[in-house]
Design a protein around this motif. Structure first.
Motif: not given
Lengths: 642, 100, 172, 355
Positions: C55-58, D115-120, D182-183
């Motif tokens: 949701l944050s990304a959206i 640097v930032v490994d975000s799931p989204v 992305l990873t």
């Protein structure tokens, strides 16, 4: 399996209507016509298939039933879209779809040049569908739905050429007169529901006969009599009986195939169907039966007299239809239910034939309908001529054509009945038979023989009709010749239709007591008498109109001919005694509506207007004001939550 | 410890500020922005509450509300542009008559 | 870690409230819009502290990336000037007072709430939200897409500049 | 030093590496741009400052810094000042989501090459890159000049339009990859061309699985960075300089830098999404152990090489193609790229769902 086929019988015409309606822009006219024909032929074949399966005579009335969907549910009322094919409805369905198919085919030719070709077939299929709903419906509401549906189609088709004001008026007249009858039917329906607590026809009739057996409803019970009379009022409207018969001759304004299908062969027999369907009621109500018989006989007589002097070829046939319908009611009234249904079938054959033949003549003469301006068409229209000739024999009731057997059956039952009533109506019927033969052959002579009296326009386009029109004529002519074989006189011991229908009328006949079988020689003697009467009438007309209309051409100014020429002034009497008072009442009501009711309504409106003027101050158009009020409300809500 | 209540308070403040903006500003655009602010605070409450029940479900609700907001903004701005063409102003206090 | 969480929450909350105030206070519409972007980003940050990553990304993508660009675009298109300052009338004073009352009532309502244990069965990742949408909420999901389509058509119809002849037709 | 401290320190180093990369590439790019363009036009290009003119960018920087910092009269000062910064920040943030190298083990933990490994991650990346438009739009508006305003409007319209095609083309890649991380997406590509036998999924570089998406993304990348042939926001011949007409000195150089970092960022995204990230066929055969630092550095070098090739392509195109007209630009974006991208998603979705 059979249930599904039964559903198909009624769904196919409606599906065809939907297809034609929604695709009317893209469908070529020819294809639309073929679809319409197919949508009648297929149900006919299906009916044959399904109807074969119900022939077995069990103690219960044999029938195939199917429920398409539930419909009205509420309180104690539960009505489904249920279908029921028993011998009676099977006979009717076969007539409707069979004759209907022939007339559809005929219409392909007849309506060929009409700009409303596609519209015509949509209405026709809608009619077939409604008629099937009427006949196959297993409940009163569904029957009523079909009843109104055919009324609507009749209205639409009478006024098919609505650009002409007269045609539109005729449609309206038919509609309004039918409404009077429908009111009776509706009341009967409500009373039936009140009495029996259900609207399922089979349940109603069986519970009535069961109740009678338990002594619940004695012979002549007031309530049953009232229901029967109200039902008969409805039948009178639809089947053009005496007080309400005025719409049928006017209905001839529609295209001739319509007259043949709706106003001769099928729809007008709906009243007969209803009375036959509820025969138990009439059997339990001798008074109602007597009324039916008398009204039928009088209608037969009066219509026949009017037909004697009609000049319009279709009007003659129209009055003849009224007259023949009168015969059928006469039969129903005297308890000859099977004979009445038999007459419905044969009448459908030969009256459709005559109307279609008349249509062929009209078509050939470029829409000339006045028989006084015809004559000598025999060599020009050979096929039309001989089929029409056959039709005349059948209508007149000359041995061995179809009309003879059915008419004779009714007359026999009437004349040989006991009491004062039966012979009286029988004699009336016999006189009517004489007149029938007379006007039938008068019409034949005027149209096909004698000197040509065509005007130039008609002569220029004189031509025999195409095969699509003559083929149905030939088939109907054959049916008119052999149709009588369906139910031969009692002494021949060959009664296909009667045996088939026996279970239907079993309970009614059980109540009224089976008619005594008469001696063979009595029956034969009666037959000979009626045959002599008929041949005499035919002979008289044959000679009298050998050389055209003769003294009938100038309009009579006085005496009985004057009365007959003007149809007993029935329309005029109605205008004075019915329409006049109604106009006055309407005027009064209009005054009341305009000044009293509208006054109240306008006053209320003015009050609202005044209130609005105050409230309007709040609506100043500024969003901020609204937002402020809105927020105040929100704050109030939040605070009230605290 | 940060609890749901803290998020509620933040959302309340945002909502009140949105209401304030809507009531005090005359520029239709800014008023519209204030509405978006209020919508966002509502979403925040939704998601914060969802933590106690089913976050995925709450997020889905909020997502639908974001989609609705997007549609609403599109239509709203189109109306404002049409209004500006008609009246040459975006002052809400001058736009009080429905009739063009 | 909990300290970090607290710090993140307070920083985001303060940024959100401060830029929200700037939205209202700024007399320059573009500055208001930019402040609103700040609020949205901060709210996105708050979503992150709530673990609602998707949701944050959206929120950033839709609100900051699309909606506010649209706002900015319209402001530029209309070429709006700074709003002149005028004395507050009755309506504005009332509005201010009402907003303050609303603020306090809402906050007291919020403080009345009891914090339930945070026992969400599922997280806010894309896959889990996808599960929700394609099972229980398929219909709302489709309706939302339909709504967007309708809105798109509506926007084109409303905002389209009419040709002069159409204008006349419209008035006739 | 405890393991945790080592870990955090390494994290900091990683951060620095990525950001120095982004910034450090800028002068090199500027130099390359001028040399390449000169080569293409049979000129010498900068060759006076330092050996082969290598120090030219620094000389330019000094020049820019010494210029007078002008703020137009009646311009909105705050917005005018923050606009250049707004163009620079998003590309930096984008860089932080790119897995530039394979992970390696450090102090008993896995150190990711991102640097930032975000799931989204990919969503956030798209979201943040869309913020670039604010810098341009605000810069154009705050300058209080009609050229700048038009440049700003054009840029916002252009970027919104092409973001759509770009985002939708990425959707198709996500369908193939099945993840937003992305990873993970890069790991799925550690084979040059082919399927993964165990999962049955596509395991090669996505450029082969999604050629159409690649082309669309590439074209959109040109538009997103305002490079020729889509540099309408700053079309010199029509708008003087577009949104940065009124800018000078450090603020101008920030815009300038922003454009080049944007190029670096978008090239990195392209590499990560389509060209296998740090993977190159045969790199496993060199004998370096995956999961160790040397392998990671090798991966980083491969990644850089790929970016270099793409950047060269960017420069080459700039000096080869003419500029589009504005209506052509919009038409290509909305009527060609977007439908194609949607179709691509549809087909990909059908294929993925079918398999």
């Amino acid at each position: 399996m059979q249930e599904n086929l039964l559903e198909l019988i009624i769904l196919i015409p409606f599906a065809s209507v939907a297809v034609q309606y929604f695709l009317h822009r893209v469908l070529p006219a020819r294809l639309a016509g073929l679809i319409a024909c197919g949508a009648v032929l297929v149900p006919f074949l299906l009916t044959v298939v399904v109807g074969r399966g119900i022939g077995s005579a069990a103690p219960q009335v044999p029938a195939v039933t199917a429920t398409i969907a539930s419909w009205l549910t509420g309180g104690g009322l539960e009505v489904a879209f249920g279908l029921r094919l028993d011998p009676l409805s099977c006979a009717w369905t076969l007539v409707v779809t069979g004759i209907g198919f022939l007339i559809h085919v005929y219409s392909l030719g007849y309506m060929h040049h009409d700009p409303g070709f596609k519209r015509f077939f949509i209405y026709m299929n809608l009619f077939i569908g409604s008629m099937l709903a009427l006949v196959l419906g297993d409940s009163l509401p569904l029957l009523f739905l079909g009843w109104e549906g055919v009324g609507l189609c009749s209205y639409l088709l009478i006024g098919f050429w609505f650009e002409d004001m007269d045609n539109a008026r005729a449609g309206q007249k038919a509609f309004v007169v039918n409404r009077i009858g429908d009111l009776g039917f509706l009341l009967a329906m409500l009373m039936i529901f009140q009495t029996f607590g259900t609207l399922d026809i089979a349940t109603v009739t069986s519970s009535l006969s069961a109740g009678h057996a338990q002594g619940l409803y004695p012979l002549g019970d007031g309530r049953i009599t009232l229901i029967a009379l109200l039902l008969f009022v409805g039948a009178c409207g639809k089947s053009a009986q005496l007080p309400l018969f005025v719409w049928l001759p006017d209905a001839m304004a529609g295209p001739t195939p319509v007259s043949a299908l709706i106003h001769a062969a099928t729809m007008v027999t709906a009243g007969i169907y209803m009375v036959a369907r509820f025969s138990v009621f009439f059997a339990l109500a001798p008074v109602a039966s007597a009324v039916v018989a008398i009204v039928g006989a009088l209608t037969a007589f009066v219509s026949a007299t009017i037909a004697l002097r009609q000049r319009d070829i279709k009007k003659v046939l129209a009055y003849s239809t009224c007259s023949q319908l009168g015969y059928m009611f006469l039969g129903l009234g005297v308890g000859a239910y099977g004979a009445a249904v038999f007459h419905v079938v044969t009448h459908a054959f030969f009256k459709a034939l005559l109307f279609l033949g008349a249509g062929s003549v009209i078509h050939a003469l470029s829409h000339e309908q006045n028989a006084m301006k015809m004559g000598g068409l025999k060599p020009h229209l050979p096929r039309t001529h001989w089929t029409f000739f056959v039709g005349c024999f059948a209508l007149a009731g000359i041995f061995p054509f179809a009309g003879f057997f059915s008419k004779d059956k009714i007359l026999g039952e009437a004349l040989l009945g006991h009491g004062w009533l039966f012979p009286l109506v029988g004699v009336l019927g016999l006189i009517t038979a004489l007149m029938t033969a007379f006007y039938t052959f008068r019409l034949y002579r005027l149209v096909f023989t004698g000197p040509e009296r065509l005007d130039d326009h008609a002569r220029a386009h004189l031509h025999e009709s195409p095969a699509t029109m003559t083929l149905p004529l030939v088939i109907l002519a054959l049916l008119s010749i052999v149709g009588g074989a369906l139910s031969l006189p009692a002494f021949a011991h060959f009664d296909l239709l009667g045996d088939y229908l026996r279970p239907i009328f079993a309970s009614a006949l059980a109540v009224a007591g089976e008619h005594a079988h008469h001696a063979v020689n009595v029956e034969v003697a009666l037959m000979l008498v009626s045959l002599a009467v008929v041949i005499g009438g035919a002979w008289w007309a044959w000679n009298r109109f050998a050389e055209g209309p003769g003294d009938q051409l100038p309009l009579p100014q006085s005496g009985l001919p004057f009365l007959l020429e003007n149809k007993w002034f029935v329309d005029e009497i109605y205008a004075i005694f019915v329409i006049g008072p109604m106009r006055g009442t309407a005027l009064l009501a209009g005054f009341f509506d305009r000044y009293v009711i509208d006054g109240i309504v306008n006053g209320l409106a003015r009050l609202c207007d005044l209130c609005g003027a105050f409230v309007r101050l709040l609506q100043n158009g500024a969003v901020h004001t609204y937002a402020l009020l809105f927020l105040a409300g929100a704050v109030y809500l939040v605070c009230s939550l605290l | 410890m940060i609890t749901v209540v803290d998020y509620y308070v933040v959302a309340s403040i945002l909502f009140a500020i949105g209401a304030l903006g809507f009531l005090l500003r005359k520029n239709v655009l800014v008023m519209f922005m204030s509405v978006e602010l209020m919508l966002n605070s509502a979403n925040l409450v939704l998601v914060a509450s969802a933590k106690s029940f089913d976050l995925a479900r709450g997020s889905a609700f909020a997502l639908v509300s974001v989609a609705v907001a997007a549609a609403e903004v599109g239509v709203g701005l189109a109306i404002i542009i049409a209004l500006f063409r008609l009246k040459a102003t975006v002052d809400a206090e001058e736009i009080t008559n429905l009739r063009g | 870690m909990e300290v970090l969480e607290r710090v993140a929450f307070y920083v985001m909350a303060v940024i959100a409230v401060a830029s929200a105030l700037l939205v209202v206070v700024n007399r320059n519409p573009v500055a208001s819009a930019m402040s609103l972007v700040g609020t949205f980003l901060a709210v996105a940050g708050l979503y992150l502290t709530l673990n609602a990553t998707f949701l944050s990304a959206i929120q950033v993508l839709v609100y900051a990336g699309a909606i506010m660009v649209l706002f900015l675009f319209v402001i530029m298109l209309l070429n709006l000037e700074r709003e002149p300052f005028d004395l507050p009338g009755f309506g504005r004073i009332a509005g201010f007072a009402l907003s303050v009352v609303l603020l306090f009532s809402l906050i007291s309502l919020a403080l009345n709430a009891t914090a339930r244990p945070e026992t969400s069965a599922r997280g806010g990742s894309g896959a889990e939200i996808g599960d929700v949408f394609f099972s229980d909420y398929l219909f709302p999901f489709e309706m939302a897409s339909l709504l967007l389509l309708v809105a798109m058509v509506g926007v084109i119809v409303v905002a389209r500049r009419r040709k002069p002849e159409e204008e006349e037709e419209g008035e006739a | 030093m405890s393991d945790t401290q080592v870990y955090y320190l390494a994290y900091l180093v990683k951060l620095l590496v990525v950001f120095t990369l982004a910034v450090g590439l800028v002068p090199i790019l500027v130099y390359a741009e001028r040399r390449v363009s000169a080569l293409m036009q049979f000129r010498w290009g900068p060759n006076r400052v330092g050996p082969f003119g290598l120090l030219q960018p620094f000389a330019d920087m000094v020049k820019l810094l010494c210029k007078e910092d002008l703020v137009p009269e009646r311009a909105s000062k705050v917005l005018f000042t923050i606009a250049p910064a707004l163009t620079c920040i998003p590309p930096f943030l984008v860089m932080s989501f790119i897995p530039v190298a394979p992970s390696f083990a450090l102090a008993g933990r896995e150190m990711k090459g991102v640097v930032v490994d975000s799931p989204v991650g990919i969503l956030l990346l798209l979201a943040l890159s869309s913020l670039t438009v604010y810098g341009l739009a605000i810069g154009g508006w705050a300058s209080n000049s009609k050229y700048s305003l038009l440049g700003g409007l054009r840029s916002s319209a252009q970027m919104i339009s092409y973001e759509l095609a770009m985002g939708v083309s990425v959707l198709a890649v996500l369908c193939v990859a099945g993840t937003l991380n992305l990873t993970e997406i890069v790991y799925r590509q550690t084979q040059f061309f082919g399927f993964d036998a165990t999962s049955g999924n596509w395991a090669g570089w996505n450029v082969f699985a999604q050629p159409l998406a690649f082309v669309i993304f590439l074209i959109a990348a040109f538009a997103e960075t305002n490079r020729l042939p889509f540099d309408l926001p700053e079309a010199e011949s029509e708008l003087v300089g577009g949104y940065h007409t009124e800018y000078s000195s450090m603020k101008f150089s920030l815009f300038f830098m922003g454009e080049y970092i944007g190029m670096v960022g978008i090239s990195s995204v392209l590499v990560a999404l389509f060209l296998g990230g740090w993977h190159f066929p045969g790199m496993h055969a060199l004998g370096l152990q995956p999961g160790t630092l040397p392998f990671t550095i090798l991966g980083l070098l491969v990644f850089l090489a790929k970016i270099g090739v793409l950047l060269f392509f960017f420069i080459h195109v700039r000096w080869t193609l003419p500029r589009f007209r504005y209506d052509q630009l919009m038409r290509i974006g909305w009527k060609v790229l977007l439908p194609l991208a949607l179709l691509n998603v549809l087909v990909t979705g059908a294929v993925v769902a079918g398999s």
